[in-house]
Design a protein around this motif. Sequence first.
Motif, PDB file in Angstrom:
ATOM      1  N   LEU A   1      -4.093   3.728  -6.828  1.00  0.00           N
ATOM      2  CA  LEU A   1      -4.194   3.451  -5.391  1.00  0.00           C
ATOM      3  C   LEU A   1      -3.105   4.184  -4.639  1.00  0.00           C
ATOM      4  N   GLU A   2      -1.914   4.136  -5.218  1.00  0.00           N
ATOM      5  CA  GLU A   2      -0.797   4.746  -4.510  1.00  0.00           C
ATOM      6  C   GLU A   2      -0.883   6.269  -4.500  1.00  0.00           C
TER       7      GLU A   2
ATOM      8  N   SER B   1      -7.573   7.046   5.051  1.00  0.00           N
ATOM      9  CA  SER B   1      -7.442   6.423   3.748  1.00  0.00           C
ATOM     10  C   SER B   1      -8.685   6.748   2.933  1.00  0.00           C
ATOM     11  N   PRO B   2      -8.586   6.655   1.592  1.00  0.00           N
ATOM     12  CA  PRO B   2      -9.775   6.887   0.778  1.00  0.00           C
ATOM     13  C   PRO B   2     -10.865   5.880   1.153  1.00  0.00           C
TER      14      PRO B   2
ATOM     15  N   PRO C   1      -2.141  15.195   4.249  1.00  0.00           N
ATOM     16  CA  PRO C   1      -2.003  16.416   3.441  1.00  0.00           C
ATOM     17  C   PRO C   1      -3.313  17.197   3.295  1.00  0.00           C
TER      18      PRO C   1
ATOM     19  N   TYR D   1       0.855  -1.167   0.000  1.00  0.00           N
ATOM     20  CA  TYR D   1       0.000   0.000   0.000  1.00  0.00           C
ATOM     21  C   TYR D   1       0.899   1.228   0.000  1.00  0.00           C
ATOM     22  N   THR D   2       0.801   2.018   0.992  1.00  0.00           N
ATOM     23  CA  THR D   2       1.612   3.215   1.036  1.00  0.00           C
ATOM     24  C   THR D   2       1.701   3.654   2.482  1.00  0.00           C
ATOM     25  N   ASN D   3       2.468   4.671   2.717  1.00  0.00           N
ATOM     26  CA  ASN D   3       2.624   5.185   4.066  1.00  0.00           C
ATOM     27  C   ASN D   3       1.286   5.757   4.555  1.00  0.00           C
TER      28      ASN D   3
ATOM     29  N   ALA E   1      -3.676   7.564  -2.194  1.00  0.00           N
ATOM     30  CA  ALA E   1      -3.513   7.340  -0.763  1.00  0.00           C
ATOM     31  C   ALA E   1      -2.477   8.278  -0.170  1.00  0.00           C
ATOM     32  N   ALA E   2      -1.528   8.673  -0.996  1.00  0.00           N
ATOM     33  CA  ALA E   2      -0.432   9.489  -0.471  1.00  0.00           C
ATOM     34  C   ALA E   2      -0.913  10.882  -0.086  1.00  0.00           C
TER      35      ALA E   2
END
Lengths: 768, 151
Positions: B146-147, B43-44, A760, A723-725, B150-151
């Motif tokens: 997705l990446e 998260s989304p 963010p 996934y991601t951070n 999510a960031a």
Amino acid sequence: MDMNEIKEIFFQECEEQLAELESGLLRLNDGDTDPETVNAVFRAVHSIKGGAGAFGLDDLVSFAHVFETTLDCVRSNKLEASQDLLKVMLRSADVLADLTAASRDGGTVESSRTSGLVAELEAYAKGQPLPSASAAPAPAPAAAAPEPAQAETPAPAAEAPEPTDDSGFQPVPFSFDALDGDDDLAIEDGRSVFTVRFKPRSDLYAKGNESVLILRELAKLGDLQVRCEADDLPSIDMLDPEGAYFSWLIRVETDQDEEAVRHVFEFVEWDSTVEITAGADEEAFAAPDAQGGDQPMAAVPFDLSLLEDVPAVSAEAAAPEAPAPAAAAPAAAGDESMAPPNLPLAAKAIAAEAEKKETVVPAVPAAPQTIRVDLDRVDRLINLVGELVINQAMLAQSVVENESGGSSAVNLGLEELQQLTREIQDSVMAIRAQPVKPVFQRMGRIVREIADMTAKQVRLVTEGENTEVDKTVIDKIAEPLTHMIRNAVDHGLETPEKRTEAGKNAEGVLRLSAKHRSGRIVIEIADDGAGINRERVKAKAIENGLITADANLSDEDIDNLIFHPGFSTADKISDISGRGVGMDVVKRSIQALGGRISITSKPGKGSVFTMSLPLTLAVLDGMVVTVANQTLVVPLTAIVETLQPEKSDIHSFGPSQRLIAIRDTFCPLVDVGNILNFRSDLANPVDGVALLVESEGGGQRALMVDAIQGQRQVVIKSLEANYTNVPGIAAATILGDGRVALILDVDAVVTASRGQPLSPDMMLAATG
Amino acid sequence: MRISDNDMLELIAFTLGDQEFCVEVISVREIRSWTPATILPHSPDHVRGVINLRGVVMPIMDLSLRLGMAASEPTQEHVIIVTRIGEQTIGLLVDSVSDIFTVATDSIQPAPDVSRSVDRELIRGMIPMDDRMICFVELHALFETLESEAA
């Protein structure tokens, strides 16, 4: 094993040699006068040269050769290891490292860098040699066999008198005229004659070398006359089965020069005494029996046919490791009363011999045996052990759940399993633990480079280099550490003039230290510079809109502003540390490792950056808690204490803040469920538990959770892999019930509680 | 006309509500039944959380929600299609798996230019099958977005 694999090993070894080289030079720089240190440095360069020669890496060979030549002058006390010389040598070590890297990864090193250093090194090599008597004792008998000078470099040893070494070995005068040309030595048909005395030491055989092979190699150069001298061969009861007693007197008639002859001995010169004289020593060949008349075995005409085609058996026979009556002597020494009167004497003689040996050969403590293992294999093992730990926890949990009568055998077995699993895990983790030394050593180079670029004088002092930490941590701290070191030299330390003005030593000191503290590794970078200019930092922060002009900040708050994104105090963007990446990047990369960083600064005295990192990135001791029906893990190292808040302890503060009174202080209360968006309303503190946590630079906070489930060691699983951070979350783990639990990023939560939002989009909402 | 293997695609079809979708079989690792996921903060919405797939922490995506339709209310009947592209593994939450079939690449029709609600980058095309219509989901695009989201 193909050539590439061998080459790979060579480069791996190069790295070790380069590290050895650098640490040796640094020791010399600190005033170490041990000849063994010089030898070690010399050996390192020599090994690199030897290996590079085997792979035809010419750039590397020629630079290493010049370096080695100068080192040889130091080694043989013809040149003093002055500070200036050592500086040149340290830079040469850097270039050697670059050349090695260039040979491995492709690419080149600017020729101006090498040629400049080559010139400097050569100048030193040609410089004023010291009289050998006034210096430290000459190291090792090998000093009597100076390195051959190759055609393209001057012969440093040529002008100097041969040192007499203390092993009682009288060096043979060595005519360097030979190097000028073969003319002097030429006999009728243009061939030269050399006499070689070759006396192997037992180390030569111990390392798998073989004199016969050397002689065979020599025979390729031309005609060979070989005599084996066995004068030193003791009587059989005195014989050390692993000793080396034979030496060879060799007459070579060849059309090659002395260099070629010496080259044959290149790989054994450390473990043998090799003397090469131009011209024939006819006398020695003529009268062999005269010297050893009473020992018929002393001089053995050497069967040259052995050199032609040496089958394994005759090679063994030719080796001087004559099988010895190993069993007989110890047995005799073991029981004096039973033995004939002459045997104890023999035993004593053996003991004396052994003693003598000890004095001659300095006792080197046996290095622990090591093997090279592919890191992937270790990682696979660690992953598997991680699975085992989870599996064991799951098994234990299901036994507890299904337990009806309480079968003690099962419980006992489970307990043992748990203990074993833990032990396996610890042992596997220990495999990955490495000293921080290599990273620290690299910093020495960074400091030198930056010091040169900024015209500052800097001395790097390292402490606790042997502190061990997981390899991943080591790999990942190199970059932030480099950045901090650059920063410390560039911004922290003043110019020599300013330092002198301030009454300080012109040379700034940078102290890099590592130590273990409560299950973490703490790395400190301390400079004795001017410290943080708080006025300027504050002005800059106001200018950048980071704080309001009337903000009331403590000194600590101001110091920590430098970790704010986009903050840079350097008036000019310097080449070194102002590339748009600031301390905020350092802080983030440290945090990504589960670490913390803080700064303390004293005006005029310097600053100290302290980072604390987990010892491993694979497991973590955590407190398992429940927050809004979710299970979270809070790293135990972050928790100072846990408490059950009383209603009277809770005080409202401002519109939404709540404080909790802990003894005499008020500590902000942070609802973890709310800050992670698990619930929108704030939980009632009296229904939950408060975890008092301490974060780097942020003071204490009381984190509100609903309940504590227990303490557990958990295996850290990356969220980023698939996934991601996730803001506020450091990583994930798998609990005994097979469910994923998230590990709380305490620092991020504490930061968020100070008004810097976690994600963010929240940041936009807050600033807009 | 002979069709070479290169022109054929093996697909796995599944349902979301009353519509049918498919992805390439080659990226599908396994199909498992729904297990409750651990919620990820911030998260989304279409990221339902993470589950333990034999020691690997795998995110679960609510494909229905991601494609602009109603959020799934997962039950025991729901399944997770474990897909893997490159080094990344993601579980797709779908109603049920309906079919595995092979089509010729030239029978895939471009997605019609009608909707704003469906992210057209995620749709590689439409496949007519008897009287059904199967929407071909582009996994690469799904993974990439997705990446970045999510960031």
